[in-house]
Write a protein that holds these residues in place. Structure first.
Motif, PDB file in Angstrom:
ATOM      1  N   ARG A 175       0.864  -1.187   0.000  1.00 38.23           N
ATOM      2  CA  ARG A 175       0.000   0.000   0.000  1.00 38.23           C
ATOM      3  C   ARG A 175       0.892   1.225   0.000  1.00 38.23           C
ATOM      4  NH1 ARG A 175      -3.376   0.898   5.343  1.00 38.23           N
ATOM      5  NH2 ARG A 175      -3.596   2.920   4.321  1.00 38.23           N
ATOM      6  N   SER A 176       0.354   2.364  -0.384  1.00 39.39           N
ATOM      7  CA  SER A 176       1.145   3.595  -0.356  1.00 39.39           C
ATOM      8  C   SER A 176       1.247   4.095   1.076  1.00 39.39           C
ATOM      9  CB  SER A 176       0.505   4.657  -1.251  1.00 39.39           C
ATOM     10  OG  SER A 176      -0.770   5.027  -0.758  1.00 39.39           O
ATOM     11  N   VAL A 177       2.339   4.787   1.356  1.00 36.32           N
ATOM     12  CA  VAL A 177       2.608   5.329   2.683  1.00 36.32           C
ATOM     13  C   VAL A 177       3.127   6.746   2.504  1.00 36.32           C
ATOM     14  CG1 VAL A 177       4.015   5.111   4.773  1.00 36.32           C
ATOM     15  CG2 VAL A 177       3.176   3.054   3.624  1.00 36.32           C
ATOM     16  N   ILE A 178       2.638   7.674   3.314  1.00 38.60           N
ATOM     17  CA  ILE A 178       3.144   9.051   3.281  1.00 38.60           C
ATOM     18  C   ILE A 178       4.149   9.202   4.416  1.00 38.60           C
ATOM     19  CG2 ILE A 178       2.579  11.486   3.511  1.00 38.60           C
ATOM     20  CD1 ILE A 178      -0.181  10.841   2.345  1.00 38.60           C
ATOM     21  N   VAL A 179       5.384   9.447   4.039  1.00 34.39           N
ATOM     22  CA  VAL A 179       6.458   9.640   5.010  1.00 34.39           C
ATOM     23  C   VAL A 179       6.573  11.137   5.286  1.00 34.39           C
ATOM     24  CG1 VAL A 179       8.908   9.284   5.511  1.00 34.39           C
ATOM     25  CG2 VAL A 179       7.668   7.634   4.090  1.00 34.39           C
ATOM     26  N   PRO A 180       6.535  11.557   6.545  1.00 37.45           N
ATOM     27  CA  PRO A 180       6.632  12.989   6.824  1.00 37.45           C
ATOM     28  C   PRO A 180       8.050  13.508   6.596  1.00 37.45           C
ATOM     29  CG  PRO A 180       6.665  11.740   8.870  1.00 37.45           C
ATOM     30  CD  PRO A 180       6.403  10.739   7.765  1.00 37.45           C
ATOM     31  N   LYS A 214      -3.310   4.348  -1.087  1.00 36.08           N
ATOM     32  CA  LYS A 214      -3.732   3.398  -2.111  1.00 36.08           C
ATOM     33  C   LYS A 214      -3.222   2.021  -1.711  1.00 36.08           C
ATOM     34  CE  LYS A 214      -3.514   6.792  -5.888  1.00 36.08           C
ATOM     35  NZ  LYS A 214      -3.045   7.936  -5.070  1.00 36.08           N
ATOM     36  N   ALA A 215      -4.079   1.033  -1.770  1.00 33.78           N
ATOM     37  CA  ALA A 215      -3.704  -0.306  -1.310  1.00 33.78           C
ATOM     38  C   ALA A 215      -3.995  -1.349  -2.371  1.00 33.78           C
ATOM     39  CB  ALA A 215      -4.447  -0.649  -0.021  1.00 33.78           C
ATOM     40  N   CYS A 216      -3.121  -2.340  -2.421  1.00 31.12           N
ATOM     41  CA  CYS A 216      -3.358  -3.504  -3.269  1.00 31.12           C
ATOM     42  C   CYS A 216      -4.187  -4.479  -2.462  1.00 31.12           C
ATOM     43  CB  CYS A 216      -2.022  -4.137  -3.660  1.00 31.12           C
ATOM     44  SG  CYS A 216      -2.170  -5.578  -4.726  1.00 31.12           S
ATOM     45  N   PRO A 217      -5.363  -4.893  -2.937  1.00 23.34           N
ATOM     46  CA  PRO A 217      -6.206  -5.796  -2.150  1.00 23.34           C
ATOM     47  C   PRO A 217      -5.507  -7.135  -1.905  1.00 23.34           C
ATOM     48  CG  PRO A 217      -7.050  -5.546  -4.377  1.00 23.34           C
ATOM     49  CD  PRO A 217      -5.967  -4.541  -4.223  1.00 23.34           C
ATOM     50  N   CYS A 250      -4.086  -8.076 -17.903  1.00 18.92           N
ATOM     51  CA  CYS A 250      -5.384  -7.949 -17.246  1.00 18.92           C
ATOM     52  C   CYS A 250      -5.208  -7.631 -15.763  1.00 18.92           C
ATOM     53  CB  CYS A 250      -6.174  -9.240 -17.435  1.00 18.92           C
ATOM     54  SG  CYS A 250      -7.841  -9.190 -16.747  1.00 18.92           S
ATOM     55  N   TYR A 251      -4.225  -8.253 -15.135  1.00 11.40           N
ATOM     56  CA  TYR A 251      -3.951  -8.017 -13.713  1.00 11.40           C
ATOM     57  C   TYR A 251      -3.633  -6.547 -13.466  1.00 11.40           C
ATOM     58  CZ  TYR A 251      -1.291  -7.971  -9.330  1.00 11.40           C
ATOM     59  OH  TYR A 251      -0.808  -7.679  -8.076  1.00 11.40           O
ATOM     60  N   PHE A 252      -2.719  -5.970 -14.244  1.00 10.41           N
ATOM     61  CA  PHE A 252      -2.326  -4.585 -14.014  1.00 10.41           C
ATOM     62  C   PHE A 252      -3.442  -3.609 -14.388  1.00 10.41           C
ATOM     63  CE2 PHE A 252       1.975  -6.254 -13.660  1.00 10.41           C
ATOM     64  CZ  PHE A 252       2.446  -5.502 -12.596  1.00 10.41           C
ATOM     65  N   GLU A 253      -4.214  -3.968 -15.393  1.00  9.71           N
ATOM     66  CA  GLU A 253      -5.349  -3.114 -15.740  1.00  9.71           C
ATOM     67  C   GLU A 253      -6.349  -3.076 -14.591  1.00  9.71           C
ATOM     68  OE1 GLU A 253      -8.990  -3.028 -19.012  1.00  9.71           O
ATOM     69  OE2 GLU A 253      -7.134  -4.089 -19.491  1.00  9.71           O
ATOM     70  N   GLN A 254      -6.598  -4.252 -14.000  1.00 17.82           N
ATOM     71  CA  GLN A 254      -7.542  -4.292 -12.897  1.00 17.82           C
ATOM     72  C   GLN A 254      -6.965  -3.623 -11.652  1.00 17.82           C
ATOM     73  OE1 GLN A 254      -8.703  -8.170 -11.526  1.00 17.82           O
ATOM     74  NE2 GLN A 254     -10.636  -7.413 -10.711  1.00 17.82           N
ATOM     75  N   LEU A 255      -5.642  -3.782 -11.437  1.00 17.96           N
ATOM     76  CA  LEU A 255      -5.026  -3.145 -10.282  1.00 17.96           C
ATOM     77  C   LEU A 255      -5.209  -1.631 -10.357  1.00 17.96           C
ATOM     78  CD1 LEU A 255      -3.248  -3.339  -7.730  1.00 17.96           C
ATOM     79  CD2 LEU A 255      -1.250  -3.157  -9.238  1.00 17.96           C
ATOM     80  N   SER A 256      -5.001  -1.055 -11.538  1.00 18.00           N
ATOM     81  CA  SER A 256      -5.179   0.386 -11.697  1.00 18.00           C
ATOM     82  C   SER A 256      -6.612   0.795 -11.402  1.00 18.00           C
ATOM     83  CB  SER A 256      -4.798   0.807 -13.123  1.00 18.00           C
ATOM     84  OG  SER A 256      -3.438   0.567 -13.356  1.00 18.00           O
ATOM     85  N   GLN A 257      -7.552  -0.036 -11.834  1.00 23.46           N
ATOM     86  CA  GLN A 257      -8.961   0.280 -11.589  1.00 23.46           C
ATOM     87  C   GLN A 257      -9.297   0.175 -10.101  1.00 23.46           C
ATOM     88  OE1 GLN A 257     -10.857  -2.570 -14.144  1.00 23.46           O
ATOM     89  NE2 GLN A 257     -10.640  -1.308 -15.990  1.00 23.46           N
ATOM     90  N   VAL A 258      -8.715  -0.835  -9.434  1.00 22.03           N
ATOM     91  CA  VAL A 258      -8.968  -0.997  -8.003  1.00 22.03           C
ATOM     92  C   VAL A 258      -8.394   0.183  -7.230  1.00 22.03           C
ATOM     93  CG1 VAL A 258      -8.373  -2.397  -5.987  1.00 22.03           C
ATOM     94  CG2 VAL A 258      -9.115  -3.501  -8.103  1.00 22.03           C
TER      95      VAL A 258
END
Length: 1251
Positions: free
Chosen positions: A567-572, A641-644, A790-798
Motif C-alpha cells: 500500500r502507499s505510505v506518506i512519510v513525513p 492506495k492499497a493492493c487488495p 489484465c492483472y495490471f489493468e484491474q489493479l489500476s482500476q482498483v
C-alpha cells in the motif's frame, strides 16, 4: 610579445583539475609547449591528456594517500622541470602556489616561477607581517594584534580592548582554515591551544594573531597585477561575501555594495595599489578586504600572492582580458629581458577605471563542488556518472570533469565553475539560474540545488548577502539519506537494458512486485525504485514523500511505527523508514518513491544497477549515500492506495516454474530419461546464487554423450552461442538459471527457458527452497502475457476506486498451472544439401530463436553464412526483432512476442535462409587487424587459479596450471612453452561479441594453432580483467573481473571501456571489437603491461588498427596449403584430448563423491532448545548458509534491534543476522545445536537462544 618568444619556452603546470585545464588553454593559444604532472588518481584527468608532455609524481609510491601529496613535493617537481627542460612554472592556486621555498628552488634552477618573488610570498603569507606592511602605506587594518600573540592571556587582554567577538587566526592559514570565531573570553581560552595545534599541523606554523570580528560584513577583494619593478594596476573588485565555512561559493563583479557606494571602491583600489607598489609586486595577486556593511569602512585582511579561483569573474567582466596570459608574458619578460618585467605601457590602468555603477557588464561565478550541503558540506567523492554542462554565448565554463570522472577524496572537490555575464545584475542572476538548471552533473551529491536556492533567495537577489548570510540560510534538499543499506539495496528500473552484446540487462528480479510498488506510489510501472535483498535498509527523508513497499513480507516502520506493505505510505519530512529482514518466505522487497530518482542517470538506456554499471555509483546503496528525489510530495488530502489481499502474491518454499523446452533439451545432448528426470526433480536453490544466476542442486544430468567435442571435454560444453533471458544453463553438472545480470552468450547447453511471465518468481527464490520446472506450450506461454496485462489493468482500476478486485484473475495469475507438455525444441530443420549446410531453428524461450548451422564442428564457411544471413535479415528491418547475437556456428534472434509471433518470425527466418546463395566461398568481409599486447603465463591469472583451488576444487585435470593442461590436451611435446608459442603465432578472428560487456569470442585463423580445452567445472568465481582463456576451440578476452570457466593463458587489455574513453570507444559504444575483426597478440612483459594498462584506463592507449579484409577464397586456399600439417596436428590433439578426458572423468568422480559425502553429513542446525532453562525466544536462520562469525556470547544483552548476533555467508556475501526489535532487552542463553563458525545451517534452524 612575439610567438617566437613564447615558443622558445616550456611551461610546466604545477597543479591539477580545472585550473590546470584553464592554464593549458591559454598556453596552447600562445603556442607554448606544456608539461603536466599527475598522481596515480589523476592519471585519467584531462590535464594529463591536454598537455604536450606528462610526468608522473612519485611513480613508485603505490599508496594513493601519500602519492596524492606529490603535488606539494617541491623537490620532485623541480626535478621534473630539470629533466624536461622547463623554463616556466605556473603554480595555479593551492598546493605550492604560495610556497616561498618552491619558488626559491625554481629560481636556483634557473626556472621562472609565474608569481611574485620568494620574499614577497613569505612576507604576505605571514598575516602578521602583511599587516605591518599594509600599515606602512596607510592601508586600513582590522583592529587587532600588531604581531603574533605570545600566549592566551595576551590574546584575552587584546580582545577585551578591541571588544568581542574576535577572530583567532593562523598567520600562515588561508581558505578559512585555521580561523576560529570567539564570542567571549571563556571561549577564547578554550579554543586558543587547539587552534594553535591545528595551525601547526596544517601549516607547520603555530603562530596566531587576533582581529575584531564583524558579524555584518562583506568580503571584497581587488585584483592586482604588478611588473615587479614598482608599477602595478588594479582590475576592479570582486565581492565574495557568499561563503560556507569561510570558503567562497559565489563571486561577482561589480560588487552590489560598491554599485551603491562607488566612492568606497575607489578608496579601496587606491589602498591596494599603494601596497603593491610598496612591495614591488610582480604578477597576479589579490588583496582582500573586509567591508563593514553598516558604515562602509574597509579593512585589510590579507594578500593572496597567486591566481585566485575566481579570477574568471574579472576576465568575463572585462572582455579580452586573460590574466593567465599576462602572468606568462610577465614570466617570459623576467626570464628573457634585463628589464625583468612587462613595461608599464602594457599594464594600462585606464582600461579598468570604470566606476562600479557604470560598468556595462555584470559577471557572477558559482563554484560547483561535489559536497553535501545537507551534511555540513561533507565532501562527496565518487564517479560522475553523467556530465552535460550548458553552452551559451553568455556562459563561461571552467571545468575538468566529464562523464566517468572520479572525484577522489584526496583533493578539493571542486568540479567546475559557471561564470555568467549580462548587462545587469538581475539578468546575470537569472542566467546563472538557467545555467544551474540546465547543467547536469550526476553522481555523488553536489551543491547545484543549494546554489540555485541561494540565487532564488531575497537577500542575494537584493545584493544584501554578507559573510554570515549562509550561516542562517535554510536549505532543505529534496532528497533521502541512506542510514543503512542492508545486505544489498540497489536501484533498478523495468525492463532494464535491452541492448545485447553482453551488456547486463539488470532490472528487478521480481518485476511483478516492483511494478506494483510503482503503481501504488503513483509512478509509471517501470520507474526506477529500490530492490532490497533479504535484510532491509533504513532511510531518512528530508521532505515528505509518498512511498510504497511490496515483495516478500518484512517488518516496515516509519518513525518506529509499523506500516503495512502493498500500500502507499506518506512519510513525513524528517521521517525515518526502516525495512526489516524478510521473514519466512520470499527473498526481495521493493520500495518505490513517487517521482523516482531523476539525478541518477541512464547508462546505456537504463538506470538499473548491474555488475558495476548503472544505478547509483554502479553499486548497492550504503550508509551515507544521499539520493536526490523527484516530485515526491503527496497531494493535498491524498488518500492511501492499497493492493487488495487477493491481488498480493504468495511466496512458497516449493515453487513450480513454467518453461519452454530448448534449445538443447533433446536426445542429442541429454537422454530421454535424463530429460524426464530433470523436469520431475525438485531442485534446491543453492546459497551460491545471486543476481547473475540461481545455482541449483539436485540429481546428476543424464548426458547422452561423453564430451562436448570441439566445444569442450565436458558433455555440457558446446560451441559458444547466444543465451535467452531466464534460460536454465547447465554449467558443468550444475544447472543455473541465468537471471538479470547473467551472461547472454557462452558455451554451455541450455535445457529450457522460463516463460517471460513467470520470471518474476525467480526474484523470490530463497536459498534452500525447491523448484520444479514444468514444460508448457508456446501458446500457453503467450497467453500468460494477457493474464498479466489484465492483472495490471484491474489493479489500476482498483486503486482508482472504479472497480473491486476480481478474485478469478488474481487466482489465474498466481496459481495458473498446466499439465506438463512434451515438445521438440527443434522448431524447423533445413537438411543439408551440398554445398548448403543443415540449419536447425531451435526454441529458446518465448522471446528468442537459436539458428544453428551445420555439424558441431568449427567451420569458417558456416560463420560466413551466418554473417550473410544476418545481413539479409537486417535489411528486412523486422518489427519486434531487437537483437541478433552471432557466435561460432549459430545466431540467436531476440524478439518481442507481443509484437511478432514465433510462427511469423520463424517463417521469415526460413525465407531469408533459403534465399541465400548455395555457396559463399567468394565472399569478402571488410575487417580490421588490431594489435593487443599480451603477458603470457601472467601472475594475475596464476593468482586466480590459486583462489579457485582454495575455494572451489583443488584437484582437476587443468590444475594447477591451465597452460600445462592445454599442452597435454593438445599432444604438444614441447609442453607449456610450445602451447604459448602457438597461441601467439596466428591472428585470431572475432566470431562473436557478447557474454559480459561485449566480450569477444576468438578463433585462430591458422588451424594449426587451434588448441582445445574443456571448461572448468565448476567455473571460477573470479577472473581478472583482460584475462585471455580458451574453452573448446574458442578464446575470449574477459572485459571485467567476473566469473568464468575458460582455461587462462595470458592477460591483455580489455576490449571494453566503461565510460568510452580512448580512440575506438564512445559512451554509446564502449566496446572496441566487432565480428570479423582480426586480433594480433604481441607479447610484452608484466612491467610493460602495467604501464599500458595505466594508459588504457586514462584513455591514452592507442591500439594499432590496420584496415583489412577477410577473403573466404584466400582463407580456403591457405587452409588447403597446410592440410597435411593440420591433419598431423589434429591426430596428436585427438590422442591428447582422449587421455585428458579419461583423467578428468576420474578426478571429477572423486570430487563429486567428496561433495556428496559432505552433503550427507548431519546438518549443524538445532532441533529443540528446551535444554536451556528459561529459554523464551530464539533467533533463527532465514536461509541456507554457512556461519561466518558468531558475534555474541552467553550473557550478552540485546540493546538495539540492529545488534548483530551472527554473520552468515551465502551468495558470496556476508549477511548480518540482527536480533530484531522483539528481542531488545533479552539475554543470550546459548546457541542452537552445532552452531559454530564454519558450520552449515538451513532455513528455520536456531542460531541463538534467548531469555
Amino acid at each position: 610579445m612575439s610567438t617566437t618568444a613564447t615558443t622558445q619556452h616550456k611551461l610546466l603546470i604545477a597543479n591539477r583539475g580545472e585550473i590546470a585545464v584553464r592554464i593549458l588553454r591559454t598556453a596552447k593559444r600562445l603556442l607554448i609547449p606544456t608539461v603536466a604532472i599527475y598522481t596515480r588518481s589523476d592519471a585519467t584527468s584531462p590535464h594529463v591528456q591536454l598537455a604536450d608532455e606528462a610526468a608522473a609524481l612519485r611513480p613508485e609510491d603505490v599508496d594513493p594517500v601519500s602519492n596524492a601529496r606529490g603535488y606539494v613535493d617541491a623537490e620532485a617537481i623541480v626535478a621534473i622541470c630539470r629533466d624536461r627542460n622547463v623554463t616556466l612554472v605556473h603554480p595555479g592556486y593551492g598546493f605550492l602556489s604560495e610556497n616561498a621555498h618552491f619558488s626559491s628552488l625554481l629560481a636556483e634552477a634557473g626556472i621562472t616561477f609565474l608569481g611574485p618573488r620568494p620574499d614577497t610570498i613569505e612576507a604576505m603569507g605571514l598575516k602578521h607581517e602583511a599587516r605591518l606592511l599594509a600599515k606602512e602605506v596607510a592601508v586600513p587594518l582590522v583592529p587587532g594584534s600588531q604581531g603574533l600573540l605570545e600566549d592566551v592571556e595576551a590574546a584575552v587582554k587584546l580582545a577585551l580592548e578591541i571588544k568581542f567577538p574576535v577572530m583567532l587566526k593562523s598567520t600562515a592559514g588561508g581558505g578559512g582554515m585555521g580561523l576560529v570565531v570567539c564570542q567571549d573570553a571563556d571561549e577564547l581560552r578554550r579554543k586558543f591551544t587547539s587552534t594553535q595545534e591545528r595551525a601547526q599541523t596544517l601549516f607547520k606554523n603555530g603562530g596566531l594573531f587576533l582581529e575584531r570580528y564583524f558579524a555584518s560584513a562583506r568580503h571584497v577583494e581587488i585584483q592586482v597585477f604588478g611588473n615587479g619593478l614598482g608599477h602595478a594596476i588594479h582590475m576592479g573588485e570582486r565581492e565574495c561575501s557568499v561563503q560556507r565555512r569561510h570558503q567562497k561559493v559565489i563571486e561577482e563583479t561589480p560588487s552590489p555594495f560598491m554599485i551603491r557606494h562607488p566612492e568606497v571602491q575607489e578608496k579601496m583600489c587606491a589602498a591596494a595599489i599603494r601596497l603593491c607598489k610598496r612591495i614591488r609586486y610582480a604578477s597576479a595577486g589579490t588583496i582582500e578586504f573586509l567591508v563593514d556593511d553598516m558604515t562602509g569602512d574597509f579593512f585589510f585582511l590579507e594578500m593572496n600572492t597567486r591566481l585566485q579561483v575566481e579570477h574568471p569573474v574579472t576576465e568575463a567582466a572585462n572582455p579580452g582580458l586573460d590574466i593567465v596570459e599576462l602572468m606568462i608574458r610577465q614570466g617570459v619578460a623576467q626570464h628573457d629581458s634585463d628589464a625583468g618585467g612587462l613595461p608599464p605601457g602594457e599594464l594600462d590602468q585606464a582600461r579598468y577605471m570604470v566606476a562600479p555603477n557604470q560598468k556595462p557588464l555584470h559577471a557572477i561565478e558559482a563554484r560547483i563542488y561535489c559536497e553535501n550541503p545537507a551534511a555540513q558540506f561533507k565532501p562527496s567523492p565518487g564517479v560522475l556518472q553523467f556530465v552535460e554542462l550548458m553552452k551559451a554565448e553568455w556562459l563561461r565554463v571552467e571545468s575538468w570533469v566529464e562523464t566517468g570522472t572520479t572525484i577522489t577524496p584526496y583533493f578539493d572537490p571542486l568540479a567546475c565553475k559557471l561564470i555568467v555575464t549580462a548587462p545587469t545584475r538581475s539578468e546575470a542572476i537569472n542566467r546563472l539560474l538557467v545555467a544551474l538548471q540546465d547543467s547536469k552533473i550526476y553522481g555523488p551529491p553536489n551543491n547545484v540545488t543549494y546554489l540555485r536556492a541561494i540565487c532564488e533567495s531575497d537577500a542575494f537577489r537584493a545584493g544584501n548577502a554578507t559573510t554570515t548570510f549562509l550561516d542562517t540560510f535554510t536549505f532543505i534538499p529534496r532528497a533521502m539519506d541512506v542510514l543503512s543499506g542492508g545486505l544489498e539495496t540497489t536501484v533498478q528500473d523495468y525492463p532494464g537494458r535491452r541492448i545485447g552484446m553482453g551488456i547486463p540487462r539488470g532490472g528487478p528480479m521480481d518485476s511483478l512486485a516492483f511494478r506494483v510498488a510503482n503503481v501504488l506510489a503513483g509512478n509509471a510501472p517501470g520507474v526506477e525504485a529500490l530492490e532490497i535483498t533479504l535484510t532491509g535498509c533504513r532511510l531518512f527523508f528530508h521532505v515528505s514523500s509518498v512511498i510504497a513497499i511490496t515483495g516478500a513480507i518484512a517488518r516496515v516502520t516509519v518513525d518506529g511505527e509499523q506500516v503495512d506493505m502493498w500500500r502507499s505510505v506518506i512519510v513525513p519530512a524528517g521521517g525515518k523508514v526502516s525495512v526489516g529482514t524478510v521473514k519466512d518466505t520470499g527473498f526481495r522487497v521493493y520500495l518505490a518513491i513517487r517521482g523516482g530518482f531523476p539525478r541518477i542517470p541512464n547508462y546505456l538506456g537504463s538506470k538499473s544497477t548491474s555488475i558495476g554499471l548503472g544505478g547509483y555509483q554502479g553499486r548497492p546503496l550504503t550508509a551515507g549515500d544521499h539520493i536526490a528525489l523527484g516530485n515526491c510530495s503527496p497531494a493535498l488530502n491524498e488518500q492511501h492506495k492499497a493492493c487488495p489481499p487477493s491481488m498480493v502474491p504468495t511466496y512458497p518454499t516449493e515453487w513450480v516454474l513454467h518453461c519452454l523446452a530448448g534449445p538443447h533439451c533433446d536426445a542429442e545432448f541429454v537422454t530421454l530419461d535424463g530429460c524426464d528426470e530433470f523436469f520431475s526433480a525438485k531442485w534446491k536453490v543453492s546459497s551460491a546464487s545471486n543476481r547473475m544466476g540461481i545455482r541449483l542442486e539436485g540429481p546428476p544430468i543424464g548426458w547422452a554423450r561423453e564430451s562436448g567435442g570441439e566445444g569442450g571435454s565436458h558433455p555440457s560444453n558446446i560451441h559458444d552461442n547466444g543465451y535467452a533471458f531466464g534460460t536454465i544453463n547447465v554449467n558443468g553438472d550444475t544447472p543455473v538459471i541465468l537471471t538479470n545480470d547473467g551472461p547472454d552468450m557462452g558455451g554451455y547447453t541450455c535445457l529450457c527457458a522460463i516463460v517471460s511471465e513467470d520470471l518474476w518468481k525467480i526474484g523470490q527464490l530463497r536459498p534452500g527452497c525447491t523448484i520444479q520446472f514444468r514444460r508448457v506450450t508456446f501458446a500457453q506461454a503467450v497467453s500468460m502475457i494477457g493474464i498479466r496485462e489484465c492483472y495490471f489493468e484491474q489493479l489500476s482500476q482498483v486503486i482508482s476506486g472504479s472497480e473491486p478486485p476480481n478474485v478469478n484473475v488474481c487466482h489465474e495469475l498466481f496459481t495458473a498451472s498446466w499439465e506438463p507438455s512434451l515438445q521438440d525444441p527443434k522448431l524447423h530443420v533445413i537438411f543439408a544439401s551440398d554445398p548448403r549446410p543443415m540449419v536447425v531453428f531451435r526454441q529458446a524461450g518465448d522471446s528468442a530463436i537459436l539458428v544453428e548451422y551445420g555439424e558441431r564442428k568449427l567451420d569458417f564457411r558456416l560463420r560466413a553464412r551466418i554473417h550473410a544471413f544476418e545481413t539479409e535479415l537486417r535489411k528486412r528491418d523486422i518489427a519486434g526483432v531487437w537483437q541478433l547475437a552471432p557466435c561460432i556456428r549459430s545466431t540467436m534472434i531476440h524478439y518481442d512476442p507481443a509484437v511478432i509471433s514465433q510462427s511469423d518470425l520463424l517463417r521469415t527466418l526460413i525465407q531469408v535462409e533459403t534465399g541465400l546463395p548455395d555457396s559463399l566461398s567468394e565472399i569478402v568481409f571488410p575487417a580490421r587487424r588490431i594489435t593487443f599486447p599480451i603477458v603470457l603465463d601472467d601472475r594475475w591469472n596464476r593468482q586466480a587459479l590459486e583462489r579457485y583451488m582454495r575455494s572451489m576444487r583443488d584437484e582437476a585435470v587443468y590444475l594447477p596450471s591451465n597452460i600445462a593442461y592445454l599442452a597435454r590436451n593438445n599432444g604438444l611435446e614441447g609442453g607449456a612453452d610450445e602451447a604459448l608459442q602457438l597461441l601467439v603465432s596466428s591472428d585470431w578472428l572475432v566470431f562473436g561479441v557478447g557474454f559480459y560487456d561485449a566480450c569477444p569470442f576468438l578463433i585462430p585463423v591458422d588451424p594449426r594453432c587451434r588448441l582445445v580445452g574443456q571448461k572448468m567445472n565448476p567455473s571460477r568465481t573470479y577472473t581478472p580483467r583482460g584475462a585471455v582463456g580458451i574453452a573448446g576451440l574458442v578464446a575470449a578476452i574477459y572485459p571485467i573481473e567476473s566469473p568464468g570457466g575458460y582455461q587462462l593463458f595470458g592477460r591483455t587489455l580489455p576490449a571494453w571501456q566503461t565510460w568510452g574513453k580512448g580512440r575506438g570507444f564512445s559512451l554509446q559504444k564502449p566496446w572496441l571489437l566487432q565480428p570479423f575483426d582480426q586480433v594480433h597478440f604481441e607479447p610484452v612483459t608484466e612491467e610493460q603491461y602495467v604501464e599500458m594498462e595505466s594508459q588504457f584506463d586514462a584513455g591514452r592507449y592507442i591500439f594499432k588498427v590496420e584496415q583489412s579484409n577477410f577473403s573466404m577464397s584466400e582463407y580456403n586456399t591457405f587452409v588447403a596449403s597446410v592440410a597435411d600439417d593440420v591433419e598431423r596436428f589434429k591426430e596428436r590433439q585427438t590422442r591428447g584430448v582422449a587421455s585428458e578426458e579419461t583423467r578428468e572423468r576420474e578426478l571429477s568422480a572423486k570430487w563429486m563423491a567428496n561433495k556428496q559425502a559432505a552433503t550427507a553429513q548431519e546438518p549443524a542446525g538445532s532441533e529443540e532448545f528446551s535444554g536451556f532453562e528459561g529459554a523464551t525466544a530464539s533467533v533463527v536462520s532465514s536461509l541456507s548458509a554457512s556461519i561466518w562469525k558468531v558475534k555474541c556470547t552467553p550473557g550478552t544483552t540485546i540493546k538495539t534491534p540492529e545488534d548483530v548476533v551472527v554473520i552468515l555467508e551465502a551468495m558470496k556475501t556476508e549477511i548480518n543476522v540482527e536480533a530484531g526489535e522483539e528481542n531488545v532487552g533479552r539475554k543470550v542463553l546459548g546457541f542452537g545445536k552445532g552452531v559454530r563458525e564454519g558450520a552449515q545451517v538451513s532455513p528455520g534452524e536456531v542460531l541463538v537462544v534467548l531469555q
